[in-house]
Motif scaffolding. Structure first.
Motif, short mmCIF file in Angstrom:
data_model
loop_
_atom_site.label_atom_id
_atom_site.label_comp_id
_atom_site.label_asym_id
_atom_site.label_seq_id
_atom_site.Cartn_x
_atom_site.Cartn_y
_atom_site.Cartn_z
N ALA A 17 1.98 7.89 -17.83
CA ALA A 17 1.66 6.50 -18.15
C ALA A 17 2.94 5.70 -18.34
O ALA A 17 3.04 4.53 -17.95
CB ALA A 17 0.80 6.43 -19.41
N LEU A 18 3.94 6.33 -18.94
CA LEU A 18 5.24 5.69 -19.09
C LEU A 18 6.06 5.84 -17.81
O LEU A 18 6.70 4.90 -17.35
CB LEU A 18 6.00 6.33 -20.26
CG LEU A 18 7.49 6.05 -20.28
CD1 LEU A 18 7.74 4.62 -20.69
CD2 LEU A 18 8.20 7.01 -21.22
N GLY A 19 5.98 7.06 -17.23
CA GLY A 19 6.83 7.38 -16.07
C GLY A 19 6.66 6.41 -14.92
O GLY A 19 7.62 6.10 -14.22
N ILE A 20 5.45 5.88 -14.72
CA ILE A 20 5.23 5.00 -13.57
C ILE A 20 6.14 3.77 -13.65
O ILE A 20 6.67 3.31 -12.64
CB ILE A 20 3.74 4.60 -13.45
CG1 ILE A 20 3.52 3.82 -12.15
CG2 ILE A 20 3.26 3.80 -14.65
CD1 ILE A 20 2.08 3.69 -11.74
N TYR A 21 6.39 3.26 -14.86
CA TYR A 21 7.28 2.10 -14.98
C TYR A 21 8.72 2.50 -14.71
O TYR A 21 9.49 1.74 -14.13
CB TYR A 21 7.17 1.49 -16.38
CG TYR A 21 5.77 1.02 -16.72
CD1 TYR A 21 5.23 -0.08 -16.08
CD2 TYR A 21 5.01 1.69 -17.66
CE1 TYR A 21 3.95 -0.50 -16.38
CE2 TYR A 21 3.73 1.28 -17.96
CZ TYR A 21 3.20 0.18 -17.32
OH TYR A 21 1.94 -0.22 -17.61
N LEU A 22 9.09 3.70 -15.16
CA LEU A 22 10.46 4.16 -14.94
C LEU A 22 10.70 4.37 -13.45
O LEU A 22 11.75 3.99 -12.91
CB LEU A 22 10.72 5.46 -15.70
CG LEU A 22 10.51 5.38 -17.22
CD1 LEU A 22 10.80 6.71 -17.87
CD2 LEU A 22 11.39 4.30 -17.83
N VAL A 23 9.71 4.96 -12.76
CA VAL A 23 9.86 5.16 -11.31
C VAL A 23 9.93 3.80 -10.62
O VAL A 23 10.75 3.58 -9.73
CB VAL A 23 8.67 5.98 -10.74
CG1 VAL A 23 8.72 6.04 -9.23
CG2 VAL A 23 8.68 7.38 -11.32
N GLN A 24 9.13 2.85 -11.07
CA GLN A 24 9.09 1.54 -10.44
C GLN A 24 10.44 0.84 -10.54
O GLN A 24 10.86 0.14 -9.64
CB GLN A 24 8.00 0.67 -11.08
CG GLN A 24 7.65 -0.53 -10.23
CD GLN A 24 6.76 -1.49 -10.97
OE1 GLN A 24 6.57 -1.40 -12.17
NE2 GLN A 24 6.22 -2.45 -10.24
N VAL A 197 3.51 10.80 -10.83
CA VAL A 197 3.58 9.47 -10.19
C VAL A 197 3.91 9.63 -8.71
O VAL A 197 3.29 9.03 -7.83
CB VAL A 197 4.63 8.58 -10.89
CG1 VAL A 197 4.72 7.23 -10.19
CG2 VAL A 197 4.30 8.41 -12.35
N ALA A 198 4.91 10.50 -8.45
CA ALA A 198 5.30 10.74 -7.06
C ALA A 198 4.13 11.28 -6.26
O ALA A 198 3.91 10.88 -5.11
CB ALA A 198 6.47 11.72 -7.02
N ALA A 199 3.33 12.16 -6.87
CA ALA A 199 2.18 12.73 -6.18
C ALA A 199 1.12 11.66 -5.94
O ALA A 199 0.61 11.51 -4.83
CB ALA A 199 1.60 13.87 -7.00
N GLY B 88 8.73 2.27 -4.11
CA GLY B 88 7.84 3.35 -3.72
C GLY B 88 6.53 3.32 -4.47
O GLY B 88 5.52 3.77 -3.96
N VAL B 89 6.52 2.79 -5.70
CA VAL B 89 5.24 2.70 -6.41
C VAL B 89 4.45 1.56 -5.77
O VAL B 89 4.93 0.43 -5.73
CB VAL B 89 5.44 2.40 -7.91
CG1 VAL B 89 4.10 2.32 -8.60
CG2 VAL B 89 6.29 3.47 -8.57
N PRO B 90 3.27 1.86 -5.23
CA PRO B 90 2.55 0.80 -4.53
C PRO B 90 2.02 -0.27 -5.48
O PRO B 90 1.78 -0.01 -6.66
CB PRO B 90 1.38 1.53 -3.86
CG PRO B 90 1.33 2.88 -4.46
CD PRO B 90 2.56 3.13 -5.26
N ALA B 91 1.89 -1.49 -4.97
CA ALA B 91 1.26 -2.57 -5.72
C ALA B 91 0.50 -3.41 -4.70
O ALA B 91 1.00 -3.64 -3.60
CB ALA B 91 2.30 -3.42 -6.43
N THR B 92 -0.70 -3.84 -5.04
CA THR B 92 -1.47 -4.64 -4.10
C THR B 92 -1.03 -6.10 -4.18
O THR B 92 -0.42 -6.52 -5.17
CB THR B 92 -2.98 -4.57 -4.38
OG1 THR B 92 -3.21 -5.13 -5.66
CG2 THR B 92 -3.50 -3.14 -4.34
N VAL B 93 -1.37 -6.84 -3.12
CA VAL B 93 -1.09 -8.27 -3.09
C VAL B 93 -1.71 -8.94 -4.32
O VAL B 93 -1.07 -9.75 -4.99
CB VAL B 93 -1.66 -8.87 -1.78
CG1 VAL B 93 -1.59 -10.38 -1.79
CG2 VAL B 93 -0.90 -8.30 -0.58
#
Lengths: 282, 259
Positions: A17-24, A197-199, B88-93
């Motif tokens: 839940a936190l990691g997704i922001y770090l990856v982003q 997140v990568a998966a 790489g993290v997807p986001a929609t329009v």
């Protein structure tokens, strides 16, 4: 065993839940760095005969906020400052643990690679409360955190409290790293933040769905990891990480296969017109 | 009361002054274009107006309030030059455009029906409603630019600030976007945009401010293009990075990128 499973499941949900922001924001390895700093906190706790979880949370939070302030200034020397902080953290930790009464190499390994079996009921209470706080904060502030991670300047022009949100993320990273140190250990914490997140992003299209899928993958990997490690007598942290990696490989291969199948069934027919005036190549 | 009022502004980085004594204003309902060559300081000027780059001297008022005290950011819709590099993290329009509602609704409230409607309206306005659930990375450059306009429009601003909105954008998107800006202006909105070349936006412009070497060189109707820019079939393409050639090379000064 039940305590171990509960702790693992909470981390399995909170870390991605936190990691997704770090990856982003391309900070996939920050969890690892904060883990190094948290080790100094463990040393402080053992030295003072206090709960190492609490002291590690405090020291890691100070470290994470420091990293955030360095990042915000955006100087090229930030990279070097981070390295100094991280190695200072791990060296300080090793020295302080050695100075404490509990100076066996066993106790160090416990924090570096996780040891659920020795987790006390008090530890689980701390993990449960802090883990729930992390999950609630990351889900509730999703639109704002997404905006900051996606385009920080735009967020600033929108009048969002960018610095407060960044510090919230830094402190949350510290908390997640510290509560996860009992399950997967400080050296493998980052894996649970990043791999799910990568998966998930191999097959998802939006941010919200990626977050949900990553949390589901984290939950399953952590739960199955604890059960398998108990059966096979392997360390739970490493087992969980290997399971998460297996999920990543399976999803990546599956998605690639699906794309090939679909391309065969529906060959692409639409080609957008070129945006430039084409000239013959002489 | 003017929407943007810049008085004797000076801006510099690391001791080097980029803008010297710049003054101009944008009135309600006005469309003002800041023109200038790459490196003239025009992007720095709007970044300063938005508070992203600090002023060294001078004053800026936004909607009559000094910029330092200005808190009503929902009244300003910012359209950056391009979508941030994907991680790489997807986001929609739809998700990207929904960020544009945060200034209005605040970070503590959950999205309501009005927020969802505003996102759909904004996407309809730029002609991308059918792509609402697609990942932004699957869109063309021009469509991504339209997504960023929709994000700004979703917040229902009174002033749109656009940084090089037409740079590297296909003709169809440029038209879609000139139409969206025209509709925004017809509802009383003000527009401040930075451009290298006006293209289909030219009929909308009330006033042009030409920045040259950090100073204002011209204020008034958009000047006619000069030199090879004026040729009727001039296809204005600028590479985003000037390639480094070995040995001595002479580059046209208007192609030296900022920074």
């Amino acid at each position: 065993m039940m305590r171990a499973l509960m702790g693992a499941l909470i981390i399995g949900l909170a870390a991605p839940a936190l990691g997704i922001y770090l990856v982003q924001r391309r900070l996939s390895l920050i969890g690892d760095g904060i883990g190094h700093v948290a080790l100094t906190g463990v040393g402080v706790g053992l030295l003072l005969n206090q709960s190492p979880v609490i002291s590690a949370v405090i020291v890691a939070a100070i470290g994470a906020v420091g990293v955030e302030l360095i990042r915000e200034r955006g100087r090229t020397s930030g990279d070097l400052a981070l390295a100094l902080l991280f190695y200072g953290g791990i060296a300080g930790g090793v020295v302080l643990v050695a100075l404490s009464d509990d100076a066996s190499s066993n106790s160090l390994v416990q924090y570096l690679f996780g040891s659920l079996i020795t987790t006390s009921p008090e530890d689980i209470a701390v993990i449960a409360v802090l883990g729930a706080a992390v999950i609630v904060a990351m889900v509730a502030f999703r639109p704002a955190l997404f905006a900051v991670c996606n385009d920080e300047e735009y967020a600033r022009v929108s009048g969002l409290p960018v610095r407060a949100l960044n510090i919230l993320m830094a402190v949350t990273t510290a908390v997640t790293v510290t509560i996860a140190m009992r399950t997967v250990g400080l050296l493998l914490v980052s894996a649970l933040m990043v791999i799910p997140v990568a998966a998930a992003q191999q097959v998802t299209r939006g941010f919200r769905t990626t977050m949900a899928a990553a949390m589901a993958i984290g939950l399953v990997a952590a739960g199955v990891g604890v059960v398998v490690s108990a059966e096979a007598d392997t360390p739970p942290g490493a087992t969980t990480v290997i399971l998460a990696l297996a999920v990543f490989v399976a999803i990546t291969v599956g998605a690639a296969g699906w794309r090939i199948v679909r391309r065969r069934a529906h060959p692409p027919h639409e080609v957008e017109p070129p945006d430039v005036v084409l000239q013959e190549v002489r | 009361m003017s929407v943007v009022n810049v008085r004797h502004a000076a801006v510099g980085y690391d001791g080097r002054e980029i803008l010297h004594d710049v003054s101009f204003e944008v009135g309600p309902g006005e469309v003002v274009a800041i023109l200038g060559a790459n490196g003239s300081g025009k992007s720095t000027l709007i970044r300063t107006i938005l508070g992203l780059t600090p002023l060294t001297r001078g004053e800026i008022d936004l909607f009559g309030t000094p910029q330092r005290k200005f808190r009503d950011w929902a009244r300003i819709g910012y359209v950056p030059q391009r979508l941030g590099a994907g991680s790489g993290v997807p986001a929609t329009v739809g998700e990207v455009v929904a960020s544009g509602r945060l200034a209005r609704r605040g970070i503590f409230r959950m999205p309501r029906v009005a927020d969802k409607t505003a996102v759909r309206d904004a996407l309809t306005d730029v002609g991308l409603l059918d792509r609402i659930n697609d990942p932004v990375t699957t869109l063309s450059g021009g469509q991504q630019q339209r997504t960023l306009i929709a994000r700004a429009l979703a917040g229902k601003p009174d002033l749109l600030v656009l940084d090089e909105p037409t740079a590297g954008v296909d003709a169809a998107s440029q038209e879609a976007f000139a139409a969206a800006l025209g509709r925004f202006q017809s509802t009383g909105g003000s527009i401040l945009l930075v451009a290298h070349e006006l293209g289909p936006l030219r009929p909308l412009i009330d006033r042009a401010v030409v920045v040259h070497e950090g100073r204002i060189a011209h204020v008034g109707p958009p000047p006619e293009p000069a030199g090879h820019h004026a040729e009727p079939d001039h296809d204005h393409v600028h590479p985003h990075a000037v390639q480094q050639a070995n040995g001595i090379c002479v580059a046209p000064t208007d192609r030296i990128p900022a920074n």
